[in-house]
Design an enzyme around this catalytic site. Structure first.
Site, PDB file in Angstrom:
ATOM      1  NE  ARG A 199      29.780 -37.094  -8.382  1.00 55.99           N
ATOM      2  CZ  ARG A 199      28.692 -37.624  -8.926  1.00 55.99           C
ATOM      3  NH1 ARG A 199      27.574 -36.941  -8.961  1.00 55.99           N
ATOM      4  NH2 ARG A 199      28.720 -38.832  -9.422  1.00 55.99           N
ATOM      5  CB  SER A 225      -2.734   2.880  18.384  1.00 56.54           C
ATOM      6  OG  SER A 225      -2.751   1.959  17.328  1.00 56.54           O
ATOM      7  CE1 TYR A 282      -2.055  -2.554  19.435  1.00 60.87           C
ATOM      8  CE2 TYR A 282      -1.567  -1.945  21.699  1.00 60.87           C
ATOM      9  CZ  TYR A 282      -2.138  -1.653  20.469  1.00 60.87           C
ATOM     10  OH  TYR A 282      -2.775  -0.461  20.266  1.00 60.87           O
ATOM     11  CE  LYS A 337      26.978 -32.803  -5.097  1.00 59.09           C
ATOM     12  NZ  LYS A 337      26.914 -32.930  -6.537  1.00 59.09           N
ATOM     13  NE  ARG A 381      20.143 -31.780  -2.676  1.00 61.55           N
ATOM     14  CZ  ARG A 381      20.280 -31.494  -3.943  1.00 61.55           C
ATOM     15  NH1 ARG A 381      21.126 -30.578  -4.320  1.00 61.55           N
ATOM     16  NH2 ARG A 381      19.575 -32.117  -4.858  1.00 61.55           N
ATOM     17  CG  ASN A 441      -2.085   2.281   6.969  1.00 58.10           C
ATOM     18  OD1 ASN A 441      -1.144   1.512   6.834  1.00 58.10           O
ATOM     19  ND2 ASN A 441      -3.294   1.884   7.312  1.00 58.10           N
ATOM     20  CG  ASP A 442      -3.348   8.643   7.856  1.00 55.51           C
ATOM     21  OD1 ASP A 442      -3.333   9.184   6.734  1.00 55.51           O
ATOM     22  OD2 ASP A 442      -4.370   8.171   8.376  1.00 55.51           O
ATOM     23  CG  HIS A 458     -11.471   1.532   0.431  1.00 51.99           C
ATOM     24  ND1 HIS A 458     -12.240   0.700  -0.352  1.00 51.99           N
ATOM     25  CD2 HIS A 458     -12.140   1.674   1.604  1.00 51.99           C
ATOM     26  CE1 HIS A 458     -13.342   0.389   0.313  1.00 51.99           C
ATOM     27  NE2 HIS A 458     -13.303   0.972   1.511  1.00 51.99           N
ATOM     28  N   GLY A 471      -0.571   4.741  13.727  1.00 53.76           N
ATOM     29  CA  GLY A 471      -1.283   4.554  12.468  1.00 53.76           C
ATOM     30  C   GLY A 471      -0.256   4.759  11.368  1.00 53.76           C
ATOM     31  CG  MET A 505      28.058 -23.883 -11.022  1.00 50.23           C
ATOM     32  SD  MET A 505      28.989 -23.494  -9.579  1.00 50.23           S
ATOM     33  CE  MET A 505      28.211 -24.474  -8.361  1.00 50.23           C
ATOM     34  CB  CYS A 565      -3.766  -0.169  14.586  1.00 49.62           C
ATOM     35  SG  CYS A 565      -3.995   1.611  14.415  1.00 49.62           S
TER      36      CYS A 565
HETATM   37  C1  PEP Z   1      -3.316   4.351   9.753  1.00 54.66           C
HETATM   38  O1  PEP Z   1      -3.303   5.484   9.289  1.00 54.66           O
HETATM   39  O2  PEP Z   1      -2.304   3.627   9.827  1.00 54.66           O
HETATM   40  C2  PEP Z   1      -4.578   3.750  10.230  1.00 54.66           C
HETATM   41  C3  PEP Z   1      -4.602   2.585  10.834  1.00 54.66           C
HETATM   42  O3  PEP Z   1      -5.709   4.442   9.965  1.00 54.66           O
HETATM   43  P1  PEP Z   1      -6.437   4.449   8.547  1.00 54.66           P
HETATM   44  O4  PEP Z   1      -5.763   3.437   7.681  1.00 54.66           O
HETATM   45  O5  PEP Z   1      -7.858   4.125   8.826  1.00 54.66           O
HETATM   46  O6  PEP Z   1      -6.212   5.849   8.110  1.00 54.66           O
HETATM   47 MG    MG Z   2      -5.035   6.747   9.665  1.00 59.34          MG
END
Ligand code: PEP
Ligand code: MG
Length: 911
Positions: free
Chosen positions: A102, A801, A889, A32, A346, A805-806, A469, A803, A113, A869
């Site tokens: 103020r 790529s 990517y 302010k 502001r 998740n795994d 899933h 993965g 405040m 991915c």
């Molecule tokens: C992963 O494991 O990141 C992946 C893309 O494969 P999924 O989720 O199908 O196991």
């Molecule tokens: Mg996987």
């Protein structure tokens, strides 16, 4: 040089010199104060005043609430300057100067405040003011306000002690509003307030203006450490050591008759972003009357009729401020006898929609660059624009009323309202046959629940995490979803669920907010914007693509400048691919082929194939599947004409395609108990096969490339289908770019065992079809060993790529389906982990593996294409890391493509 504690509003140059940058001026003077000073420098009319710095606040608080040496003298000097500029004198009986105190920290902390108004009024100056203005009602209203504010802010007297006598007076006299209160009433009330003050503090209300000022400055400093302020800072993640500034500002009054007034305005519409002035004002009123909504305010545009000259000046100033700050401004003003004063400016808060429009419009207007426009919109705002949303205020009210049924992991954003059903078949039937809006609730979901999920508006599971899933499928299809809501106990047989003592039965309405992870009881209204309608979003994202696609936005592993990341999508079906392309994806980074196996017509063939005892029988079943797969791939390649499509070969363990072992055991037992022989032998045979496929730890068992080696017929069929489809698409005049991806590789020998055989099939098909096209074979990196031996793997694989998740599951050793429910959320709450590694890449562990893998893989094969991915591919924080590691990517669900496009540009811009 001695410390300078006080800066006059016209000393901003000095503040800048000391601080070094505007950001630091804001830190020194508070937002302010910095803006009041900046407006003064711009020649905008600001009531004279000065700012006591945030450093003073810190010094005061750390020295046991004593002012630093020399500071008070600077305040007195400041007051002298203000007296000179206003030709009024503080404490003077004839022409008294009144000021406000103020608060103002670096970051706005609305209402957290304190502020004290009308400092300088006492019994004598009040009389002088009446003489001067001829308006006793106005003066006593101001005086009682000072006694109230000073009492509550400085002396901690509860507000109610002052509010009660005012309410009583209004009730006794039958007044509906404050405007009916007479001069005598205000005078009597001022005396009452002074008594209240004395009763509560044991002291007289201070008559000495300087004492009032001192008390107010100290109180504002102390309010930095008030409970409200601390709670707010914790919630807003504002550091506790910034301190607040104190702005001492000459009072100007909007309640001095009908040629006075006050208002607040935004320089653009904060809801839609339209370039129109937007705000409210009131004539003959004080600022808080507008904000508190005590009286019906008027649209700011009406001021144009009521005070054309003042309005014109106001518009000119607003435009000037917006141009200066190159941002939509939120301003406060007061008009005192037709003279306009600006009290605050502001950057204005705005909705996601407005943020987008304002950024794009300002770039077109030449106020900001396209890069700046891209920087100003956050991935969360893009996210908000693409999903149905609940009304924010309705949610706040519901929270207040205790209507939050439960909460869990916010797995897929958006708002969904529907009736609860507890299995996929019922969910689908209710949605399709009865046209109901359905929320499917399950402990967790499996591939054979997908039909119910797709028919639902929203999904809720009590188990599973961000990569379960349910979460993956929901994100893929843009269905709002909450997973791992552990407090929800689902009684599938009783067709009800319970959480926090509340029972929700089948058919009851709930509202699921996949953005916040909250489930509300009942129905909330939603709004749904569509991508096509959002032309500003499309334009901003095209700028984002341009930024990420420029040469040299980052340095490659070889030390040479390279372009930024591309955004690809995970898509299994042509319709998903088309959507992904429409949303701006530049390729398909993952097609999970096995999803297609679950379709009604195909599942029996798949099961037959799995149950076959001989390779011939298996091949026969696979021959029947081939045309299905080929037509799936044809659709994908056609939709992605000219762009790469990565098709992953079968990944999950085979038992996922068969009925559950527990169910089969129960069925066989029941049949035996009832003496039913019809079909018993088949059931028993099926059970035997299922038992033979049973593994204690299937995620680490016979799946991925292991399955391809043990049972190569399946992937041979898949590769044939991929290349036949590509050949047909090529022959139809389009450009297919198939890339075949082998999942779950851990050792180079796995690839050398299978890949050459598959490449042979590819060549065979090209020869058969007499057509050539570019293709690649590559692998997923999902196992730490693969990441660590990437140089070897890259001798065979043409692309990697991640993965993630795994890779996250295997690196941490946390089950991706159970961890969140069992301990991970607890870990995060306790601070054992900084965040959920299944949502944002764990930089120190998984991230290091990715970096090393990319680097060493590219050393072996410089042209190696590397992407991601896993679910992290759509997460802005993970995208930043992928940018840093030099990936080509990120691939994410089609619905997250726009968010990722913005995030890759942010990474390129170093946001
Ligand atoms: C992963 O494991 O990141 C992946 C893309 O494969 P999924 O989720 O199908 O196991
Ligand atoms: Mg996987």
């Amino acid at each position: 040089m001695a410390e300078k504690w006080v800066y006059l509003f016209d000393e901003v140059d000095q503040a800048e010199k000391k601080a070094g940058s505007w950001e630091e001026v804001r830190a020194l003077l508070g937002g302010k104060g910095a803006n009041l000073a900046e407006m003064t420098r711009l020649g905008v009319p600001v009531p004279p005043g000065f700012t006591v710095t945030t450093e003073t606040c810190n010094a005061y608080l750390s020295a046991d609430e004593t002012f630093p040496e020399g500071m008070w003298d600077e305040v007195l000097e400041g007051m002298k300057d203000v007296e000179k500029k206003t030709s009024k004198t503080f404490g003077d009986v004839k022409n008294p100067l009144l000021v406000s105190c103020r608060s103002g920290a670096k970051f706005s902390m609305p209402g957290m405040m304190d502020t004290v108004l009308n400092i300088g009024l006492n019994d004598e100056t009040a009389a002088g003011m009446i003489e001067l203005t001829g308006d006793a009602a106005f003066v006593y209203d101001a005086y009682r306000r000072l006694v109230h504010l000073y009492g509550s802010v400085v002396m901690d007297v509860p507000d109610e002690a002052f509010e009660e006598p005012l309410d009583l007076l209004k009730e006794e006299k039958g007044y509906e509003s404050d405007t009916e209160i007479t001069a005598d009433d205000w005078k009597a009330l001022t005396e009452t307030y002074q008594k209240v003050f004395k009763k509560n503090t044991g002291k007289d209300f201070p008559q000495e203006p300087i004492e009032q000022l001192k008390g107010a400055v100290e109180a504002v400093f102390r309010s930095w450490n008030g409970k409200r302020a601390i709670d707010y800072r914790n919630a807003a993640k504002i550091s506790h050591d910034l301190g607040t500034g104190v702005n001492v500002v000459t009072m100007v009054f909007g309640n001095m008759g009908d040629d006075s007034g006050t208002g607040v305005a935004f320089t653009r519409d904060p809801a839609t972003g339209e370039h129109v002035i937007y705000g409210d004002y009131l004539l003959n009123a004080q600022g808080e009357d507008v904000v508190a909504g005590i009286r019906n305010t008027k649209n700011i545009m009406e001021l144009g009729q009521e005070m054309p000259e003042t309005y014109k000046t106001f518009i000119e100033i607003s435009e000037k401020l917006e141009k200066h700050y190159r941002e939509m401004q939120d301003v406060e003003f007061t008009i005192e006898h037709s003279k306009l004063w600006m009290l605050q400016t502001r950057d204005g808060k705005r909705t996601a929609k407005a943020a987008m429009k304002i950024a794009v419009d300002m770039a077109h207007e030449g106020l900001i660059t396209k890069e700046e426009a891209v920087k100003r919109v956050s991935p969360d705002q893009v996210d908000a624009l693409l999903h149905p949303q609940f009304d924010y205020e309705a949610q706040e009210v519901a929270r207040g009323e205790g209507k939050v049924f439960a909460s869990g992991v916010n797995a897929s954003p958006g708002a969904a309202v529907g009736q609860v059903y507890f299995d996929a078949d019922t969910a689908e039937a209710k949605a399709k046959e009865d046209g109901q809006d359905v929320i499917m609730v399950r402990p967790f979901t499996k591939p054979d629940d997908v039909h119910g999920m797709l028919a639902s508006q929203g999904i809720l599971t009590s188990e599973g995490g961000a990569t379960s899933h349910a979460a993956v499928v929901a994100r893929q299809f843009g269905i709002p979803c909450i997973v791992g809501a552990g407090e929800v106990k689902i009684d599938l047989a009783g067709r009800k669920m319970t959480a926090n003592g509340i029972v929700v039965s089948e058919g009851d309405w709930v509202s699921v907010d996949g953005t916040t992870g909250e489930v509300f009881l009942g129905k909330f209204p939603t709004t749904t914007p569509s991508f096509e309608e959002q032309t500003e979003l499309a334009e901003l994202l095209s700028w984002a693509d341009d930024i990420a696609g420029r040469d040299g936005v980052r340095t490659g592993p070889d030390g040479f400048p390279t372009k930024g990341l591309q955004v690809w999508a995970n898509a299994d079906y042509p319709a998903d691919a088309e959507r992904a392309r429409q949303y701006g994806a530049k390729g398909i980074g993952l097609c999970r082929t096995e999803h297609m196996f679950f379709e009604q017509e195909r599942l029996p063939i798949v099961q037959h194939m799995i149950l076959s005892d001989s390779s011939e029988e298996r091949t026969k079943a696979l021959d029947k599947l081939l045309p299905f797969q080929r037509s799936d791939f044809e659709g994908l390649f056609a939709a992605m004409d000219g762009l790469p499509v990565i098709v992953r070969l079968i990944d999950p363990p085979l038992h996922e395609f068969l009925p559950s072992m527990e169910e089969l055991i129960a069925e066989v037992a029941t049949m035996k108990a009832k003496g039913e022989t019809d079909g018993l032998a088949e059931k028993e045979e099926l059970l035997g096969k299922v038992q033979s496929l049973h593994e204690s730890n299937p995620m680490m068992g016979l799946r991925g490339v292991r399955l391809s080696i043990v049972m190569p017929e399946i992937v041979e069929m898949q590769v044939r289908a991929i290349f036949e489809a590509a050949a047909d698409v090529k022959l139809s005049g389009k450009e297919p770019h198939p890339e075949v991806m082998i999942p779950l590789t851990g050792h180079i020998n796995e690839l050398t065992a299978i890949q050459p055989r598959l490449e042979e099939i590819a060549n065979e098909v090209m020869e058969e079809k007499k057509v050539e096209f570019v293709y690649k074979f590559g692998t997923m990196i999902e196992i730490p060993r693969a990441a660590l031996t990437s140089a070897e793997i890259a001798t065979v694989a043409e692309f990697f790529s991640f993965g993630t998740n795994d890779l996250t599951q295997m690196t941490f050793g946390y089950s991706r389906d159970d961890a969140e429910r069992n301990f991970l959320l607890e870990y995060i709450e306790q601070g054992i982990l900084p965040g959920n590694p299944f949502q944002s890449i764990d930089e120190d562990g998984v991230g290091r593996l990715m970096e090393l893998c990319t680097l060493e893989g590219r050393e072996e094969r410089p042209s190696l294409e590397v992407g991601i991915c896993g679910e992290h591919g759509g997460d802005p924080a993970s995208i930043q890391l992928c940018h840093k590691y030099g990936l080509n990517y990120v691939s994410c669900s089609p619905f997250r493509v726009p968010i990722a496009r913005l995030a890759v540009a942010h990474a390129a811009l170093g946001v």
